[in-house]
Every structure is written in C-alpha cells, then in structure tokens.
Design a protein around this motif. Sequence first.
Motif, mmCIF file in Angstrom:
data_model
loop_
_atom_site.group_PDB
_atom_site.id
_atom_site.type_symbol
_atom_site.label_atom_id
_atom_site.label_comp_id
_atom_site.label_asym_id
_atom_site.label_seq_id
_atom_site.Cartn_x
_atom_site.Cartn_y
_atom_site.Cartn_z
ATOM 1 N N ILE A 274 3.130 9.232 8.809
ATOM 2 C CA ILE A 274 2.442 10.361 9.111
ATOM 3 C C ILE A 274 1.671 10.848 8.033
ATOM 4 O O ILE A 274 2.477 11.581 7.189
ATOM 5 C CB ILE A 274 3.203 11.560 10.058
ATOM 6 C CG1 ILE A 274 4.167 10.757 11.012
ATOM 7 C CG2 ILE A 274 2.310 12.409 10.578
ATOM 8 C CD1 ILE A 274 3.370 9.765 12.129
ATOM 9 N N THR A 275 0.353 10.825 7.755
ATOM 10 C CA THR A 275 -0.385 11.046 6.466
ATOM 11 C C THR A 275 -0.269 12.700 6.437
ATOM 12 O O THR A 275 -0.104 13.495 7.463
ATOM 13 C CB THR A 275 -1.519 10.425 6.418
ATOM 14 O OG1 THR A 275 -2.295 10.874 7.661
ATOM 15 C CG2 THR A 275 -1.526 8.888 6.457
ATOM 16 N N GLU A 276 -0.714 13.050 5.063
ATOM 17 C CA GLU A 276 -0.697 14.329 4.922
ATOM 18 C C GLU A 276 -1.845 15.384 5.726
ATOM 19 O O GLU A 276 -1.533 16.584 5.944
ATOM 20 C CB GLU A 276 -1.217 14.760 3.443
ATOM 21 C CG GLU A 276 0.304 14.169 2.583
ATOM 22 C CD GLU A 276 -0.266 14.252 1.025
ATOM 23 O OE1 GLU A 276 -1.494 13.876 0.779
ATOM 24 O OE2 GLU A 276 0.752 14.032 0.089
ATOM 25 N N SER A 277 -2.697 14.603 6.058
ATOM 26 C CA SER A 277 -3.677 14.964 7.147
ATOM 27 C C SER A 277 -3.309 15.085 8.600
ATOM 28 O O SER A 277 -3.801 15.567 9.786
ATOM 29 C CB SER A 277 -4.932 14.028 7.198
ATOM 30 O OG SER A 277 -4.644 12.801 7.898
ATOM 31 N N GLY A 278 -1.948 14.404 9.078
ATOM 32 C CA GLY A 278 -1.563 14.680 10.154
ATOM 33 C C GLY A 278 -1.782 13.330 10.982
ATOM 34 O O GLY A 278 -1.401 13.062 12.104
ATOM 35 N N GLU A 279 -2.841 12.419 10.415
ATOM 36 C CA GLU A 279 -2.945 11.049 11.302
ATOM 37 C C GLU A 279 -1.942 9.949 10.947
ATOM 38 O O GLU A 279 -1.586 9.753 9.848
ATOM 39 C CB GLU A 279 -4.374 10.406 10.569
ATOM 40 C CG GLU A 279 -4.784 9.265 11.375
ATOM 41 C CD GLU A 279 -5.879 8.490 10.636
ATOM 42 O OE1 GLU A 279 -6.577 7.671 11.243
ATOM 43 O OE2 GLU A 279 -6.399 8.962 9.587
ATOM 44 N N PRO A 280 -1.476 9.720 12.063
ATOM 45 C CA PRO A 280 -0.603 8.318 11.922
ATOM 46 C C PRO A 280 -1.249 7.103 11.711
ATOM 47 O O PRO A 280 -2.120 6.719 12.303
ATOM 48 C CB PRO A 280 -0.071 8.197 13.387
ATOM 49 C CG PRO A 280 -0.799 8.707 14.408
ATOM 50 C CD PRO A 280 -1.734 9.834 13.715
ATOM 51 N N LYS A 281 -0.541 6.512 10.683
ATOM 52 C CA LYS A 281 -1.159 5.063 10.134
ATOM 53 C C LYS A 281 -0.070 3.947 10.423
ATOM 54 O O LYS A 281 1.127 4.570 10.178
ATOM 55 C CB LYS A 281 -1.618 5.100 8.966
ATOM 56 C CG LYS A 281 -2.998 5.825 8.920
ATOM 57 C CD LYS A 281 -3.659 5.604 7.654
ATOM 58 C CE LYS A 281 -5.177 6.386 7.520
ATOM 59 N NZ LYS A 281 -5.825 6.044 6.243
ATOM 60 N N VAL A 282 -0.218 3.014 10.542
ATOM 61 C CA VAL A 282 0.731 1.742 10.650
ATOM 62 C C VAL A 282 0.999 1.162 9.175
ATOM 63 O O VAL A 282 0.249 0.947 8.450
ATOM 64 C CB VAL A 282 0.362 0.588 11.594
ATOM 65 C CG1 VAL A 282 1.264 -0.507 11.620
ATOM 66 C CG2 VAL A 282 0.108 1.076 12.895
ATOM 67 N N VAL A 283 2.210 1.421 8.902
ATOM 68 C CA VAL A 283 3.057 0.780 7.894
ATOM 69 C C VAL A 283 3.444 -0.814 8.081
ATOM 70 O O VAL A 283 3.066 -1.762 7.261
ATOM 71 C CB VAL A 283 4.206 1.758 7.117
ATOM 72 C CG1 VAL A 283 4.828 0.846 6.049
ATOM 73 C CG2 VAL A 283 3.773 2.949 7.057
ATOM 74 N N GLU A 284 4.044 -1.068 9.164
ATOM 75 C CA GLU A 284 4.289 -2.379 9.600
ATOM 76 C C GLU A 284 4.537 -2.178 11.090
ATOM 77 O O GLU A 284 4.831 -1.317 11.673
ATOM 78 C CB GLU A 284 5.531 -2.944 8.999
ATOM 79 C CG GLU A 284 6.912 -1.995 9.271
ATOM 80 C CD GLU A 284 8.022 -2.662 8.608
ATOM 81 O OE1 GLU A 284 8.001 -3.398 7.872
ATOM 82 O OE2 GLU A 284 9.126 -1.844 8.808
ATOM 83 N N PHE A 285 4.505 -3.440 11.628
ATOM 84 C CA PHE A 285 4.834 -3.847 13.164
ATOM 85 C C PHE A 285 5.928 -4.804 12.878
ATOM 86 O O PHE A 285 6.127 -5.586 12.226
ATOM 87 C CB PHE A 285 3.731 -4.387 13.618
ATOM 88 C CG PHE A 285 2.750 -3.512 14.608
ATOM 89 C CD1 PHE A 285 3.164 -2.573 15.448
ATOM 90 C CD2 PHE A 285 1.564 -3.506 13.951
ATOM 91 C CE1 PHE A 285 2.207 -1.810 15.976
ATOM 92 C CE2 PHE A 285 0.550 -2.811 14.506
ATOM 93 C CZ PHE A 285 0.851 -1.767 15.604
#
Length: 426
Positions: A274-285
Amino acid sequence: MKILLIGSGGREHALAWKISQSPRVTKLYCAPGNPGIAELAECVSIAADNISALKDFALQNKIDLTVVGPEVPLTLGIVDEFEQAGLKIFGPSRAAAQLEGSKTFAKKIMKKYKIPTAAYEVFDDAQKALEHVYMSRFPVVIKADGLAAGKGVTVAISLVEAKRAINAALKDKVFGESGAKIIIEEFLAGEEASLLAFCDGKNFVPMVSAQDHKAVYDEDKGPNTGGMGAYSPAPVVTETVLRQVKETIFRPMLDGLAKEGAPYKGVLYAGLMITESGEPKVVEFNCRFGDPETQAVLPRLQTDIVDIFEACLDGKLAAQNIEWSEAAAVCVVLAADGYPGQYAKGQEISGLAAAAAWPDTCVFQAGTAKQDGKLVTSGGRVLGVTALGADIKTAIKNAYKAADLISFSGLHKRKDIGKKALAYLK
C-alpha cells in the motif's frame, strides 16, 4: 466425504484443523503431514511432490476431494494430473500456477493486463544485471525468478548488497534453477499487506486481510524468512484500498488468465504494497494459501471450508455466503535459532499443552517431529501460536502469553508481531 490434504507445515496444520471441523468429512488424510496434523488426520508417508504416488493413493482410497497446501506440487502440475484421472482437487492448474512459479511470467501478465506493480527488468547475465544496478536508484529489489521458499528476495540499499545478491543467484547458483533468471525492480515504499481470495475461474471472494512479517528480527531487521508471524485484519487495508484491489488487481488478473487459457481456480494470494499515495501495488502473487497468514486468517472463518472448496471447483462461488468472525487474530512464529540460515534440529519442545489450553488459542505445528516418543524440532519455523481477541491489542497479548509458555533450546521469536496495527488505534 474423504479428503486428502497435501503438505506438512503450519499452513497445512491450520487447514487440517479447519477441514476437520466440517460435518461433511468422514475421513481426513494428510500426506506427509506432521505430528500436530496426526492428531486430526491419518498421515500418509508420501512426499508432497510425489505426484504419481499421491494420485495412486487418491484413486485407491476413493478420495472425494484433494486440497493442495504447498506451491511445489501445484507448479509441477498436480491439478492437471488429478483432473485427468477424474479426481476432484482444489488448486490452480500448472499453467495458472506459473504466477508463483515464475516471477517473470507474473510480471508479464501484470504488464499485459495493466495491473499495478513495480517497474522491472529481467536478467540471466550477472554483468548485465550489474550494469543495470549501476544506473539504478537505491534501494532496489532483487528476486530469484523461481520458487525459493520465501528467501529469494533481497532489498539492496547499496551497490555492495546488490552485487552480492546478483552474484549469489547468477554465479554461485544458491537458488539453483530458481535463480537462473533474476528480476531487478524498483523499490516500493509503503506498508505491506496480504489479501487472499477464493476463486472459481470467473468469480473471486477476498478473505479477510492480513499482514505478514518477513524479516527474521524485530523492526523488520535481518534477512527475509518464510514469515515470522501474521495478524488479521490489517488496518492498512481500508474499504477504499479493498475496493481498489478488487477492481485493479483481482478482477483483471482473473479475466486475464481466462483469456490466456488458464482460468484460475483455488486460492490466489496477492502480496501487496500500500504505497504512500494510498494505491495498492502487487509485490508478488502466490498460488495457494499463505504461510503464516493462513494461521491468522482461518481461525476467523465461520463458514464450512469444504463448502467453499466445492463452490470454487463447481463455478458456484458467487452463490456461496462466506462469513468471518469480527475478532482479530495474531500468529507468532517460534523459530529455531539461526533460521533462515543453518539451525539445529532435534531440540525437545515443552509447554505445548499449556499453550494450547489458553483460551481462543491454537498451536499449529510446522517444523516438528516425534523422536523417542518426544516432540522435537525438525525445521526452521517450528510452531505458529495463534490467538484471537476482541481487538488486535488483545489478540497480541493473548498470543504472546501462550507463546511464552513454550520452550525449546534456541527458540527465537519476534517480539513485535502486530505492532504496526497498533499505530492505527491511536
């Protein structure tokens, strides 16, 4: 119905515990299992990656449903083999399991279907990888392409660390074929979270959120491990974040895999930043239940898990009502000294019964064995102590009270599991 569970760790103990609560289950087998699982199921001495022997066992014993715990048999194609033999099995196909089996594959799929993740490059040549990091902004993240038991990731904060990680994988072959290719990606700042979802090929239903603790020492210091503890829910996963994850990650991934001819059935695990901007990004599946997240999530599940498995396999997940407890759960992993490096085995474990007797507490066995009638350590992560509480603060207190009752020579545990969640209570 007769069920076969595959695996031998803490995740599988938690699954065996939950599956055994179903009134539909008449017989539960586990291959190969562990001493804790043996209290709930009949353990069968077949390795989790011995697919032909597992298939023969399932056919001979008329198994109604097989549930796969670890990633290796999934990436080897156990689901395809079982289905071809007319056996029902819960998990993704070999093609879909590439999401975990190859980080390069996962990245390509994410790029193709515009799923938010870190920018990356793939290398199989150490010199070219080094040239890339010379031009990179630190920290950078270096990952082995294949399966590495949660230990194939290095967050390099300096050129020296990056060089060491690159050479370890591409020159020293410390990860074998899993490290024949590496991914070098941008570092994502923020707070990590884990969100698992049940999937039936078209539909998905997220489970309650969790947060893992990868580093071996407090304050996220030291090398990465398979996981030193987890808690659920993770307050960083707000309703807004959850909606974004559904719309920008799970939905396009399921639709994308279906378009690729690999519809996803089973549990899909999204490791998120959950990035500092609030956007979730995938680290891994990951293509299966997480470990230790499963030990924090399943104690909150109130619906019969066998019903959910069948709904996934029958494409009827949308009609399945899945309910969760409002209680919080915290799992503290008790590890052997030296893990994730070299560690001693055969240390006698005491205090297990006292810990398990603590209210709303489960002790899940992972790296254990029976030796001369005594329970001893046999792995790096030995036990997972999970406790429930009305809130995260109470669950943390309960988990550590129970964990402190257990002892073995060289026992190591983090003392700060769940600490990040407490910041949200202020």
